[in-house]
Design a protein around this motif. Structure first.
Motif, PDB file in Angstrom:
ATOM      1  N   VAL A  71      40.551  44.133  40.409  1.00  0.00           N
ATOM      2  CA  VAL A  71      40.666  42.796  39.814  1.00  0.00           C
ATOM      3  C   VAL A  71      42.052  42.220  40.082  1.00  0.00           C
ATOM      4  O   VAL A  71      42.196  41.052  40.458  1.00  0.00           O
ATOM      5  CB  VAL A  71      40.367  42.848  38.293  1.00  0.00           C
ATOM      6  N   GLU A  72      43.081  43.040  39.893  1.00  0.00           N
ATOM      7  CA  GLU A  72      44.440  42.567  40.149  1.00  0.00           C
ATOM      8  C   GLU A  72      44.628  42.191  41.619  1.00  0.00           C
ATOM      9  O   GLU A  72      45.266  41.193  41.935  1.00  0.00           O
ATOM     10  CB  GLU A  72      45.459  43.638  39.744  1.00  0.00           C
ATOM     11  N   ARG A  73      44.101  42.962  42.509  1.00  0.00           N
ATOM     12  CA  ARG A  73      44.207  42.656  43.934  1.00  0.00           C
ATOM     13  C   ARG A  73      43.487  41.349  44.257  1.00  0.00           C
ATOM     14  O   ARG A  73      43.980  40.525  45.016  1.00  0.00           O
ATOM     15  CB  ARG A  73      43.627  43.809  44.755  1.00  0.00           C
ATOM     16  N   PHE A  74      42.320  41.113  43.633  1.00  0.00           N
ATOM     17  CA  PHE A  74      41.583  39.866  43.831  1.00  0.00           C
ATOM     18  C   PHE A  74      42.409  38.684  43.322  1.00  0.00           C
ATOM     19  O   PHE A  74      42.497  37.642  43.977  1.00  0.00           O
ATOM     20  CB  PHE A  74      40.235  39.930  43.093  1.00  0.00           C
ATOM     21  N   ARG A  77      45.269  37.864  45.632  1.00  0.00           N
ATOM     22  CA  ARG A  77      44.809  37.291  46.888  1.00  0.00           C
ATOM     23  C   ARG A  77      44.293  35.873  46.721  1.00  0.00           C
ATOM     24  O   ARG A  77      44.581  34.996  47.533  1.00  0.00           O
ATOM     25  CB  ARG A  77      43.718  38.176  47.480  1.00  0.00           C
ATOM     26  N   TYR A  78      43.515  35.631  45.662  1.00  0.00           N
ATOM     27  CA  TYR A  78      42.832  34.344  45.529  1.00  0.00           C
ATOM     28  C   TYR A  78      43.303  33.533  44.320  1.00  0.00           C
ATOM     29  O   TYR A  78      42.730  32.506  44.018  1.00  0.00           O
ATOM     30  CB  TYR A  78      41.318  34.565  45.404  1.00  0.00           C
ATOM     31  N   GLY A  79      44.321  33.976  43.630  1.00  0.00           N
ATOM     32  CA  GLY A  79      44.804  33.228  42.463  1.00  0.00           C
ATOM     33  C   GLY A  79      44.189  33.787  41.195  1.00  0.00           C
ATOM     34  O   GLY A  79      43.377  34.712  41.188  1.00  0.00           O
TER      35      GLY A  79
END
Length: 86
Positions: A71-74, A77-79
């Motif tokens: 979730v943190e990586r998402f 990456r995408y805000g």
């Protein structure tokens, strides 16, 4: 039921190699290998890779996924997803 169309059901030992457990049950499967069971009789034995004794669904030893890291990586990456919808 029609006679002579159903396979013969017999006692068979299923041995789970991963959990080192054996089960005596009835089955239509047969094997050339035999094993002596606790009652002193010999039965066909079939080795299996997974049974209820070693499958993660039954044992409760499921793998924990790193959902927080994903979730943190998402979000990086995408805000954060707080953008106004229009």
């Amino acid at each position: 039921m029609k006679p002579r169309i159903h396979p013969v059901s017999r006692p068979v030992v299923f041995r789970d190699r991963a959990a080192d457990v054996a089960f005596l049950t009835r089955s239509t499967a047969d094997s050339g290998e035999r094993v002596t069971w606790k009652d002193g009789d010999t039965y066909p034995v079939i080795d299996v890779e997974t049974s209820s004794a070693s499958h993660p669904f039954y044992t409760g030893s499921r793998q924990v996924l790193d959902t927080a890291g994903r979730v943190e990586r998402f979000r990086r990456r995408y805000g954060t997803g707080d953008a106004p919808r229009g």
